[in-house]
Motif scaffolding. Structure first.
Motif, PDB file in Angstrom:
ATOM      1  N   LYS A  99      -9.781   2.366   6.663  1.00  0.00           N
ATOM      2  CA  LYS A  99      -9.215   3.697   7.013  1.00  0.00           C
ATOM      3  C   LYS A  99      -7.737   3.401   7.797  1.00  0.00           C
ATOM      4  O   LYS A  99      -7.051   4.517   7.288  1.00  0.00           O
ATOM      5  N   ALA A 100      -7.809   2.632   8.591  1.00  0.00           N
ATOM      6  CA  ALA A 100      -6.637   2.271   9.475  1.00  0.00           C
ATOM      7  C   ALA A 100      -5.350   1.790   8.329  1.00  0.00           C
ATOM      8  O   ALA A 100      -4.116   2.561   8.690  1.00  0.00           O
ATOM      9  N   ARG A 101      -5.755   1.213   7.581  1.00  0.00           N
ATOM     10  CA  ARG A 101      -4.529   0.598   6.681  1.00  0.00           C
ATOM     11  C   ARG A 101      -4.033   1.733   5.674  1.00  0.00           C
ATOM     12  O   ARG A 101      -3.012   2.018   5.313  1.00  0.00           O
ATOM     13  N   ALA A 102      -5.015   2.801   5.317  1.00  0.00           N
ATOM     14  CA  ALA A 102      -4.770   3.847   4.384  1.00  0.00           C
ATOM     15  C   ALA A 102      -3.678   4.592   5.274  1.00  0.00           C
ATOM     16  O   ALA A 102      -2.822   5.250   4.787  1.00  0.00           O
ATOM     17  N   SER A 103      -4.141   4.866   6.497  1.00  0.00           N
ATOM     18  CA  SER A 103      -3.521   5.888   7.420  1.00  0.00           C
ATOM     19  C   SER A 103      -1.977   5.251   7.812  1.00  0.00           C
ATOM     20  O   SER A 103      -0.974   5.932   7.748  1.00  0.00           O
ATOM     21  N   GLU A 104      -1.988   3.747   7.861  1.00  0.00           N
ATOM     22  CA  GLU A 104      -0.720   3.343   8.245  1.00  0.00           C
ATOM     23  C   GLU A 104       0.239   3.478   6.864  1.00  0.00           C
ATOM     24  O   GLU A 104       1.392   3.728   7.049  1.00  0.00           O
ATOM     25  N   ALA A 105      -0.308   3.606   5.750  1.00  0.00           N
ATOM     26  CA  ALA A 105       0.597   3.810   4.424  1.00  0.00           C
ATOM     27  C   ALA A 105       0.940   5.065   4.457  1.00  0.00           C
ATOM     28  O   ALA A 105       2.232   4.982   4.111  1.00  0.00           O
ATOM     29  N   ALA A 106       0.094   5.883   4.846  1.00  0.00           N
ATOM     30  CA  ALA A 106       0.748   7.294   4.797  1.00  0.00           C
ATOM     31  C   ALA A 106       1.724   7.514   5.924  1.00  0.00           C
ATOM     32  O   ALA A 106       2.824   8.309   5.849  1.00  0.00           O
ATOM     33  N   ASP A 107       1.582   7.038   7.043  1.00  0.00           N
ATOM     34  CA  ASP A 107       2.503   7.013   8.238  1.00  0.00           C
ATOM     35  C   ASP A 107       3.976   6.215   7.904  1.00  0.00           C
ATOM     36  O   ASP A 107       4.702   6.942   8.245  1.00  0.00           O
TER      37      ASP A 107
ATOM     38  N   ALA B  17       0.517  18.998  -6.196  1.00  0.00           N
ATOM     39  CA  ALA B  17      -0.206  19.658  -5.099  1.00  0.00           C
ATOM     40  C   ALA B  17      -0.530  18.772  -3.978  1.00  0.00           C
ATOM     41  O   ALA B  17      -1.233  19.137  -2.819  1.00  0.00           O
ATOM     42  N   GLY B  18      -0.290  17.408  -3.931  1.00  0.00           N
ATOM     43  CA  GLY B  18      -0.533  16.397  -2.979  1.00  0.00           C
ATOM     44  C   GLY B  18      -1.847  15.970  -3.079  1.00  0.00           C
ATOM     45  O   GLY B  18      -2.692  16.143  -3.891  1.00  0.00           O
ATOM     46  N   LEU B  19      -2.142  15.163  -1.839  1.00  0.00           N
ATOM     47  CA  LEU B  19      -3.577  14.273  -1.817  1.00  0.00           C
ATOM     48  C   LEU B  19      -3.846  14.692  -0.373  1.00  0.00           C
ATOM     49  O   LEU B  19      -3.178  14.498   0.571  1.00  0.00           O
ATOM     50  N   ALA B  20      -5.275  14.880  -0.021  1.00  0.00           N
ATOM     51  CA  ALA B  20      -5.761  15.083   1.102  1.00  0.00           C
ATOM     52  C   ALA B  20      -5.969  13.668   1.794  1.00  0.00           C
ATOM     53  O   ALA B  20      -5.986  12.568   1.128  1.00  0.00           O
ATOM     54  N   GLU B  21      -5.081  13.470   3.008  1.00  0.00           N
ATOM     55  CA  GLU B  21      -5.128  12.543   3.524  1.00  0.00           C
ATOM     56  C   GLU B  21      -6.583  11.754   3.673  1.00  0.00           C
ATOM     57  O   GLU B  21      -6.569  10.303   3.584  1.00  0.00           O
ATOM     58  N   SER B  22      -7.776  12.350   3.697  1.00  0.00           N
ATOM     59  CA  SER B  22      -8.618  11.746   3.646  1.00  0.00           C
ATOM     60  C   SER B  22      -9.177  11.009   2.476  1.00  0.00           C
ATOM     61  O   SER B  22     -10.298  10.184   2.366  1.00  0.00           O
TER      62      SER B  22
ATOM     63  N   LEU C  70       0.873  -1.213   0.102  1.00  0.00           N
ATOM     64  CA  LEU C  70       0.105  -0.123  -0.020  1.00  0.00           C
ATOM     65  C   LEU C  70       0.965   1.368   0.039  1.00  0.00           C
ATOM     66  O   LEU C  70       0.636   2.083  -0.686  1.00  0.00           O
ATOM     67  N   PRO C  71       1.991   1.454   0.706  1.00  0.00           N
ATOM     68  CA  PRO C  71       2.734   2.549   0.678  1.00  0.00           C
ATOM     69  C   PRO C  71       3.407   2.831  -0.670  1.00  0.00           C
ATOM     70  O   PRO C  71       3.400   3.775  -1.133  1.00  0.00           O
ATOM     71  N   ARG C  72       3.701   1.781  -1.325  1.00  0.00           N
ATOM     72  CA  ARG C  72       4.262   1.763  -2.570  1.00  0.00           C
ATOM     73  C   ARG C  72       3.284   2.308  -3.509  1.00  0.00           C
ATOM     74  O   ARG C  72       3.673   3.084  -4.599  1.00  0.00           O
ATOM     75  N   ARG C  73       1.900   1.674  -3.488  1.00  0.00           N
ATOM     76  CA  ARG C  73       0.983   2.080  -4.470  1.00  0.00           C
ATOM     77  C   ARG C  73       0.768   3.851  -4.051  1.00  0.00           C
ATOM     78  O   ARG C  73       0.278   4.459  -5.183  1.00  0.00           O
ATOM     79  N   LEU C  74       0.745   4.199  -2.839  1.00  0.00           N
ATOM     80  CA  LEU C  74       0.404   5.576  -2.584  1.00  0.00           C
ATOM     81  C   LEU C  74       1.729   6.530  -2.986  1.00  0.00           C
ATOM     82  O   LEU C  74       1.349   7.682  -3.369  1.00  0.00           O
TER      83      LEU C  74
END
Length: 167
Positions: free
Chosen positions: A46-54, A27-32, A14-18
């Protein structure tokens, strides 16, 4: 040296895909919005998406300075754009998202404009890059998809209809 092929990244797709998505979003992407772009409804929590960003923040690949938006520095973004291919379903969700924004742009100077203005303005810095991606998708591999045709028509970038273009 930082490597996108490191065990730390390889073990977590997921982080690689992000990273691949952010490579097209100067201009980036809203974390939401991370959850929706990384998976169809319910496919990514939502937790896995947040983990990818973290994970990307921990590796210093992204920053979140402006209004909760994830952003890659230009040299990293340009390198990722060359080295990290977009997962086709992620690319399609990204293009569909901007297609919807482009269609909402038709509300300029109407009573409904205040409802969509903030979302469109937040993504305005990404439009050129997304148009480049849509153009590559449209002309890069045979026949364009119907979504690509609608995107180009709605942005006004498609002035003439080439003979190869069909819906």
């Amino acid at each position: 040296a930082l490597s996108l092929k490191s065990p730390r990244m390889a073990a977590h797709p997921l982080p690689r895909r992000l990273v691949a998505l952010l490579a097209y979003l100067p201009a980036g992407l809203a974390e939401s919005d991370v959850k929706d772009l990384l998976g169809d409804k319910g496919a990514v929590s939502k937790a896995r998406a947040s983990e990818a960003a973290d994970r990307l923040r921990q590796m210093r690949l992204v920053e979140s300075r402006v209004k909760g938006r994830l952003r890659m520095l230009t040299p990293l973004r340009e390198s990722a754009r060359l080295d990290v291919p977009l997962h086709p379903p992620d690319r399609n969700r990204l293009l569909d998202r901007f297609l919807k924004l482009a269609e909402a742009g038709n509300l300029v100077a109407t009573k409904d404009w205040p409802r969509v203005r903030e979302a469109i303005e937040a993504e305005s810095g990404n439009l050129d890059s997304i148009c480049d991606l849509a153009h590559a998708r449209l002309w890069g591999a045979g026949r364009p998809s119907a979504a690509s045709v609608r995107f180009w028509k709605s942005t006004g970038a498609l002035q003439r209809r080439p003979a190869t273009l069909s819906e």
